[in-house]
Motif scaffolding. Structure first.
Motif, PDB file in Angstrom:
ATOM      1  N   GLY A 132       0.697  -1.469   0.000  1.00 40.97           N
ATOM      2  CA  GLY A 132       0.118  -0.107  -0.067  1.00 40.97           C
ATOM      3  C   GLY A 132       0.553   1.639  -0.315  1.00 40.97           C
ATOM      4  N   GLN A 133       1.977   1.301   1.104  1.00 40.17           N
ATOM      5  CA  GLN A 133       2.759   2.510   0.934  1.00 40.17           C
ATOM      6  C   GLN A 133       3.762   2.399  -0.408  1.00 40.17           C
ATOM      7  OE1 GLN A 133       5.237   2.396   4.469  1.00 40.17           O
ATOM      8  NE2 GLN A 133       3.652   2.881   5.574  1.00 40.17           N
ATOM      9  N   VAL A 134       4.165   1.726  -0.767  1.00 40.63           N
ATOM     10  CA  VAL A 134       4.798   2.217  -2.069  1.00 40.63           C
ATOM     11  C   VAL A 134       4.034   2.227  -3.667  1.00 40.63           C
ATOM     12  CG1 VAL A 134       5.748   0.931  -3.886  1.00 40.63           C
ATOM     13  CG2 VAL A 134       6.565   0.014  -1.946  1.00 40.63           C
ATOM     14  N   ILE A 135       2.931   2.039  -3.667  1.00 40.30           N
ATOM     15  CA  ILE A 135       1.607   2.692  -4.245  1.00 40.30           C
ATOM     16  C   ILE A 135       1.266   4.072  -4.349  1.00 40.30           C
ATOM     17  CG2 ILE A 135      -0.463   2.156  -5.311  1.00 40.30           C
ATOM     18  CD1 ILE A 135      -0.110  -0.060  -4.492  1.00 40.30           C
ATOM     19  N   GLN A 136       1.138   4.322  -2.880  1.00 41.39           N
ATOM     20  CA  GLN A 136       0.570   5.515  -2.487  1.00 41.39           C
ATOM     21  C   GLN A 136       2.075   6.471  -3.189  1.00 41.39           C
ATOM     22  OE1 GLN A 136      -1.211   5.732   1.462  1.00 41.39           O
ATOM     23  NE2 GLN A 136      -1.651   3.909   1.294  1.00 41.39           N
ATOM     24  N   VAL A 137       2.962   5.799  -2.560  1.00 40.22           N
ATOM     25  CA  VAL A 137       3.726   6.818  -3.084  1.00 40.22           C
ATOM     26  C   VAL A 137       4.133   6.998  -4.378  1.00 40.22           C
ATOM     27  CG1 VAL A 137       7.050   7.221  -3.048  1.00 40.22           C
ATOM     28  CG2 VAL A 137       5.541   6.526  -0.745  1.00 40.22           C
ATOM     29  N   GLY A 138       3.676   6.051  -5.223  1.00 36.54           N
ATOM     30  CA  GLY A 138       4.404   6.222  -6.775  1.00 36.54           C
ATOM     31  C   GLY A 138       2.779   7.299  -7.088  1.00 36.54           C
ATOM     32  N   VAL A 139       1.920   6.670  -6.765  1.00 40.23           N
ATOM     33  CA  VAL A 139       0.735   7.700  -6.742  1.00 40.23           C
ATOM     34  C   VAL A 139       1.275   9.200  -6.698  1.00 40.23           C
ATOM     35  CG1 VAL A 139      -1.953   8.260  -6.804  1.00 40.23           C
ATOM     36  CG2 VAL A 139      -1.123   5.778  -7.017  1.00 40.23           C
ATOM     37  N   ALA A 140       1.081   9.360  -5.460  1.00 43.15           N
ATOM     38  CA  ALA A 140       1.615  10.950  -5.192  1.00 43.15           C
ATOM     39  C   ALA A 140       3.167  11.039  -6.352  1.00 43.15           C
ATOM     40  CB  ALA A 140       2.046  10.596  -3.373  1.00 43.15           C
ATOM     41  N   LEU A 141       4.184  10.908  -6.547  1.00 45.93           N
ATOM     42  CA  LEU A 141       5.253  11.350  -7.109  1.00 45.93           C
ATOM     43  C   LEU A 141       4.233  11.234  -8.327  1.00 45.93           C
ATOM     44  CD1 LEU A 141       8.023   8.667  -6.614  1.00 45.93           C
ATOM     45  CD2 LEU A 141       8.125  11.206  -5.671  1.00 45.93           C
ATOM     46  N   VAL A 142       3.542  10.398  -9.417  1.00 43.31           N
ATOM     47  CA  VAL A 142       2.794  11.243 -10.138  1.00 43.31           C
ATOM     48  C   VAL A 142       1.718  12.179 -10.831  1.00 43.31           C
ATOM     49  CG1 VAL A 142       1.064  10.500 -12.073  1.00 43.31           C
ATOM     50  CG2 VAL A 142       3.125   8.926 -11.130  1.00 43.31           C
ATOM     51  N   LEU A 143       1.844  12.448  -9.629  1.00 46.62           N
ATOM     52  CA  LEU A 143       0.285  13.910  -8.869  1.00 46.62           C
ATOM     53  C   LEU A 143       1.146  14.601  -8.600  1.00 46.62           C
ATOM     54  CD1 LEU A 143      -2.706  12.258  -7.183  1.00 46.62           C
ATOM     55  CD2 LEU A 143      -2.797  12.535  -9.604  1.00 46.62           C
ATOM     56  N   LEU A 144       2.422  15.056  -8.268  1.00 47.93           N
ATOM     57  CA  LEU A 144       3.530  16.209  -7.500  1.00 47.93           C
ATOM     58  C   LEU A 144       4.266  16.013  -8.920  1.00 47.93           C
ATOM     59  CD1 LEU A 144       4.410  15.126  -4.477  1.00 47.93           C
ATOM     60  CD2 LEU A 144       2.808  16.906  -4.769  1.00 47.93           C
ATOM     61  N   CYS A 145       4.394  14.799 -10.304  1.00 50.66           N
ATOM     62  CA  CYS A 145       4.928  15.704 -10.785  1.00 50.66           C
ATOM     63  C   CYS A 145       3.910  17.024 -11.948  1.00 50.66           C
ATOM     64  CB  CYS A 145       5.574  14.643 -11.357  1.00 50.66           C
ATOM     65  SG  CYS A 145       6.931  14.418 -10.968  1.00 50.66           S
ATOM     66  N   ALA A 146       2.612  16.291 -11.957  1.00 46.86           N
ATOM     67  CA  ALA A 146       1.755  16.787 -12.929  1.00 46.86           C
ATOM     68  C   ALA A 146       0.708  18.422 -12.530  1.00 46.86           C
ATOM     69  CB  ALA A 146       0.518  16.192 -12.871  1.00 46.86           C
ATOM     70  N   LEU A 147       1.239  18.414 -10.743  1.00 48.19           N
ATOM     71  CA  LEU A 147       0.839  19.275  -9.932  1.00 48.19           C
ATOM     72  C   LEU A 147       1.753  20.336  -9.745  1.00 48.19           C
ATOM     73  CD1 LEU A 147      -2.314  17.792  -8.586  1.00 48.19           C
ATOM     74  CD2 LEU A 147      -2.393  19.042 -11.050  1.00 48.19           C
ATOM     75  N   PRO A 148       1.208  22.394  -9.562  1.00 53.01           N
ATOM     76  CA  PRO A 148       2.376  22.790  -9.244  1.00 53.01           C
ATOM     77  C   PRO A 148       2.509  22.291  -7.411  1.00 53.01           C
ATOM     78  CG  PRO A 148       0.175  23.473  -9.706  1.00 53.01           C
ATOM     79  CD  PRO A 148       0.340  22.344 -10.324  1.00 53.01           C
ATOM     80  N   SER A 149       3.943  22.354  -7.509  1.00 51.83           N
ATOM     81  CA  SER A 149       3.789  22.300  -5.893  1.00 51.83           C
ATOM     82  C   SER A 149       5.049  22.694  -5.528  1.00 51.83           C
ATOM     83  CB  SER A 149       3.910  21.169  -5.214  1.00 51.83           C
ATOM     84  OG  SER A 149       4.925  20.652  -5.302  1.00 51.83           O
ATOM     85  N   VAL A 151       7.958  20.951  -4.084  1.00 52.81           N
ATOM     86  CA  VAL A 151       8.504  20.598  -4.286  1.00 52.81           C
ATOM     87  C   VAL A 151       8.915  19.981  -5.822  1.00 52.81           C
ATOM     88  CG1 VAL A 151       8.026  19.676  -2.018  1.00 52.81           C
ATOM     89  CG2 VAL A 151       7.328  18.719  -3.454  1.00 52.81           C
ATOM     90  N   GLN A 152       7.871  20.300  -6.847  1.00 52.56           N
ATOM     91  CA  GLN A 152       7.913  19.626  -7.827  1.00 52.56           C
ATOM     92  C   GLN A 152       9.391  19.995  -9.134  1.00 52.56           C
ATOM     93  OE1 GLN A 152       5.761  22.492 -11.233  1.00 52.56           O
ATOM     94  NE2 GLN A 152       4.710  20.966 -11.777  1.00 52.56           N
ATOM     95  N   ARG A 153      10.346  21.074  -8.783  1.00 55.52           N
ATOM     96  CA  ARG A 153      11.382  21.149  -9.603  1.00 55.52           C
ATOM     97  C   ARG A 153      12.079  19.765  -8.547  1.00 55.52           C
ATOM     98  NH1 ARG A 153      14.129  26.613  -7.540  1.00 55.52           N
ATOM     99  NH2 ARG A 153      13.609  26.561  -4.694  1.00 55.52           N
ATOM    100  N   TYR A 154      12.243  19.771  -7.442  1.00 56.07           N
ATOM    101  CA  TYR A 154      13.102  18.626  -6.842  1.00 56.07           C
ATOM    102  C   TYR A 154      12.780  17.057  -7.415  1.00 56.07           C
ATOM    103  CZ  TYR A 154      14.657  21.708  -3.881  1.00 56.07           C
ATOM    104  OH  TYR A 154      14.406  23.788  -3.886  1.00 56.07           O
ATOM    105  N   LEU A 155      11.417  17.097  -8.073  1.00 57.70           N
ATOM    106  CA  LEU A 155      10.867  15.500  -8.379  1.00 57.70           C
ATOM    107  C   LEU A 155      11.382  15.287  -9.232  1.00 57.70           C
ATOM    108  CD1 LEU A 155       7.105  16.646  -7.896  1.00 57.70           C
ATOM    109  CD2 LEU A 155       8.449  15.017  -6.216  1.00 57.70           C
ATOM    110  N   PRO A 156      12.744  15.418 -10.466  1.00 58.28           N
ATOM    111  CA  PRO A 156      13.198  14.184 -11.286  1.00 58.28           C
ATOM    112  C   PRO A 156      13.969  13.773 -10.271  1.00 58.28           C
ATOM    113  CG  PRO A 156      12.757  16.581 -12.060  1.00 58.28           C
ATOM    114  CD  PRO A 156      11.867  16.571 -10.622  1.00 58.28           C
ATOM    115  N   PHE A 157      14.843  14.478  -9.545  1.00 61.91           N
ATOM    116  CA  PHE A 157      16.119  13.926  -8.457  1.00 61.91           C
ATOM    117  C   PHE A 157      14.844  12.633  -7.398  1.00 61.91           C
ATOM    118  CE2 PHE A 157      18.214  13.947  -4.944  1.00 61.91           C
ATOM    119  CZ  PHE A 157      19.232  13.448  -5.018  1.00 61.91           C
TER     120      PHE A 157
END
Length: 320
Positions: A132-149, A151-157
């Motif tokens: 559950g935690q692995v999937i949640q982290v994956g979903v969160a990373l995808v959404l954070l990459c798509a939405l302004p936040s 931490v957005q500029r740090y997400l590729p790293f």
């Protein structure tokens, strides 16, 4: 001598983490004041509680279904109704006891005793929670990459490090010896078998993925509800990334019944996004109160329901 010192250090770990969570909450309340938090809690009304309770039913059933799927894959049949009762009780204990995980420990051991195999019962909960935690982290990373936040500029790293870490774990498990009598070899073989049968077998993986995504959406909805309760009227596209960051902070074990890092990250994220730290702390606190209210059926289960089975076999059915 050494083992005694190790045991003492290990026993102090949970206490130190709880104290760290208490200290963090204290610092936050000192910084923003108790006024905004109390005002937010006073604004919780009947419709908000009803909505939180309804969302709580959805998230709890999804978590129970995920656990039932994983347990079945590991050879222990767990009826959905019994899993729901166990999960409600676990959520209530997580919301009321330090650490935020004691309810899951309780359901793992209790279910293991019910089916006569504590090790298998504990492993089913461990793998269910980890998946559950692995999937949640994956979903969160995808959404954070798509939405302004913030931490957005740090997400590729962050994404690159996460993927590299996952690849390293997989390669290590493949390259290190998996045969022979050594403890490491037995552990690797057991973990590989659990993942193969408990998470990836048949349609289990699809059910685990679906249940986790729906449950995560429910948690996000509850946090957004809390934001509206405290008066945060920013657009959904602006609030959603802040919600994701706050919920991800709950993975850290420095909390008191869930409170602590969540409030700290919410304060920082709201302020960085142009809102206020006080709104962030208030939203996170109201979220915790709504989750506690939604978990109250677990108190009923804890008091009046006794889930017992006489059969000790692997394929034992837990009675409801």
């Amino acid at each position: 001598m050494g083992s005694g010192a190790d045991a003492e250090t290990s026993s102090r770990g949970p206490l130190l983490r709880t104290l760290a969570g208490v200290a963090l909450i204290g610092v936050l309340l000192w910084q923003v004041g108790t006024g905004p938090v109390l005002d937010g809690l006073r604004m919780i009304d009947g419709p908000a509680l009803a909505a939180a309770l309804g969302i709580g039913v959805l998230t709890t059933v999804c978590g129970a279904w995920r656990w039932s799927l994983v347990a079945g894959g590991l050879g222990v049949r767990l009826p959905l109704g019994t899993a729901v009762a166990h999960c409600y009780r676990a959520v209530f204990l997580n919301c009321t006891l330090p650490g935020g995980v004691l309810g899951d420990v309780h359901r793992a051991v209790r279910h293991g005793r019910d089916v006569g195999d504590v090790g298998r019962g504990v492993r089913s909960v461990v793998w269910e929670r980890l998946a559950g935690q692995v999937i949640q982290v994956g979903v969160a990373l995808v959404l954070l990459c798509a939405l302004p936040s913030p931490v957005q500029r740090y997400l590729p790293f962050v994404a690159a490090v996460t993927v590299a870490g996952g690849v390293a774990v997989v390669l290590s498990a493949r390259l290190l010896p998996r045969s022979g009598p050594s403890r490491w070899a037995r552990t690797v073989r057991g973990a590989a078998a659990d993942i193969r049968h408990g998470l990836l077998a048949g349609r289990v993986w699809a059910g685990v993925l679906l249940a986790t995504v729906v449950a995560f959406a429910g948690h996000l909805a509850t946090f957004l509800l809390a934001a509206r309760v405290v008066g945060a009227d920013a657009p959904l596209s602006r609030l959603l990334p802040l919600t994701l960051l706050a919920l991800m902070a709950m993975i850290l074990p420095l909390n008191v019944a869930g409170f602590g890092p969540r409030e700290g990250v919410a304060a920082w994220a709201f302020a960085a996004a142009g809102l206020t730290a006080a709104q962030g702390v208030s939203t996170a606190m109201v979220y915790g109160a709504l989750v506690l209210a939604a978990s109250l059926p677990g108190a009923f289960v804890l008091i009046v329901r006794r889930i017992r089975v006489p059969a000790p076999g692997r394929e034992s059915v837990v009675g409801g």
